[in-house]
Write a protein that holds these residues in place. Structure first.
Motif, mmCIF file in Angstrom:
data_model
loop_
_atom_site.group_PDB
_atom_site.id
_atom_site.type_symbol
_atom_site.label_atom_id
_atom_site.label_comp_id
_atom_site.label_asym_id
_atom_site.label_seq_id
_atom_site.Cartn_x
_atom_site.Cartn_y
_atom_site.Cartn_z
ATOM 1 N N VAL A 110 -2.084 3.362 3.572
ATOM 2 C CA VAL A 110 -1.607 2.709 2.349
ATOM 3 C C VAL A 110 -0.370 1.864 2.617
ATOM 4 N N GLN A 111 0.466 2.278 3.540
ATOM 5 C CA GLN A 111 1.749 1.610 3.788
ATOM 6 C C GLN A 111 1.620 0.121 4.106
ATOM 7 N N PRO A 112 0.726 -0.307 5.025
ATOM 8 C CA PRO A 112 0.625 -1.752 5.290
ATOM 9 C C PRO A 112 0.185 -2.562 4.077
ATOM 10 N N VAL A 113 -0.686 -1.990 3.249
ATOM 11 C CA VAL A 113 -1.139 -2.709 2.059
ATOM 12 C C VAL A 113 0.007 -2.854 1.060
ATOM 13 N N LEU A 114 0.805 -1.817 0.928
ATOM 14 C CA LEU A 114 1.965 -1.896 0.033
ATOM 15 C C LEU A 114 2.967 -2.944 0.513
ATOM 16 N N GLU A 115 3.129 -3.050 1.831
ATOM 17 C CA GLU A 115 4.060 -4.042 2.362
ATOM 18 C C GLU A 115 3.598 -5.461 2.057
ATOM 19 N N GLU A 116 2.269 -5.670 1.972
ATOM 20 C CA GLU A 116 1.739 -6.990 1.640
ATOM 21 C C GLU A 116 1.699 -7.245 0.137
#
Length: 282
Positions: free
Chosen positions: A166-172
């Motif tokens: 989930v973390q990379p998607v939240l960063e985008e």
């Protein structure tokens, strides 16, 4: 007079499609398909009646119930707390953030046997957390050597899968979307439900699938804290190891095939839901 556009040749670092596809299929066949095929072939030594008796005895069914049921509960808990942890790591800056972010990967690097011993020592009746929990209520809360202990172990080893998915998607996901929703009068709950979660849904499903698959096949961290009591806290991977120690290879592979089929069906269902979620978001 028209001039044709110049053709720019692109250089490929990796060889062409045919060669790379051949290497990929060969690697997949040797590492994945060949062992799985051997499992099915070895279980074929049993007749249909013997195979069904091996995979449907009351002790085995109880292990299925514990393994798949607790794995599902652990994956669901990891979805909730993993999304919250990923949100905190992405959206907030606080002292020790990098340390917390590094600790997320600890279950990846820690040997599962070490994790199991540590959790058992922590939640045992005389452990740091086990002793206070044992004083709660008339009978106390028992974690070690119970199904609750199995859930704790499976949650521990599965949490990083959700966070790191989930973390990379939240960063985008740009905060301006949330600000736009707020400017249009949306409450925080409405922004979360209609803006944030739809964007995170595919990654959440992926993290859930990875955490669930990891929990179903887990052995090292569970075998110490579970207590391994038949019909109560005995997981299916332990039964497979027990049959191997008894040289019952056909029975062990029969259980492995049963778990493989059920796990594949569940993961296929999750992938279908994931595909549907992506199409809904388009």
């Amino acid at each position: 007079m028209s001039t044709a556009a110049p053709v720019i040749a692109t250089r490929r670092i990796i060889p062409g499609f045919g060669l790379t596809l051949g290497f990929a299929l060969a690697y997949l066949g040797l590492v994945v398909l060949l062992p799985l095929s051997a499992t099915f072939i070895r279980s074929a030594d049993l007749s249909a009646a013997e195979w069904w008796a091996a995979v449907s005895s009351p002790r085995v069914v109880a292990s299925y119930r514990l393994t798949f049921g607790v794995s599902l509960l652990a994956a669901l808990a990891n979805v909730v707390f993993g999304v919250i942890a990923a949100w905190v790591l992405v959206r907030y800056r606080f002292p020790g953030r990098r340390l917390v972010d590094a600790l997320v990967d600890l279950p990846f690097a820690l040997p599962t046997a070490v994790a199991g011993i540590a959790l058992t020592a922590l939640y045992a009746p005389n452990g740091w957390l086990g002793a206070p929990l044992a004083k709660i209520g008339p009978e106390g809360i028992k974690v070690a050597y119970t199904a609750l202990g199995v859930w704790v172990a499976l949650t521990f080893i599965g949490l990083p899968f959700v966070i790191r998915t989930v973390q990379p998607v939240l960063e985008e996901l740009e905060p301006e979307l949330e600000e736009a929703a707020a400017s249009l009068g949306a409450t925080r709950l409405q922004t979360l439900w209609r803006v944030v979660l739809p964007a995170l849904r595919p990654s959440i499903l992926t993290g859930f699938a990875l955490a669930f698959a990891r929990a179903v096949g887990e052995y090292g961290s569970v075998v110490f804290i579970a207590g391994n009591m038949p019909m109560k806290t005995e997981i299916t991977p332990l039964l497979i190891v027990t049959k191997l120690e008894q040289y019952d290879y056909a029975g062990a592979t029969a259980l492995a095939v049963a778990m493989l089929v059920v796990s594949f069906a569940l993961l296929l269902l999750i992938n279908v839901l994931q595909l549907w979620s992506r199409r809904q978001g388009q």
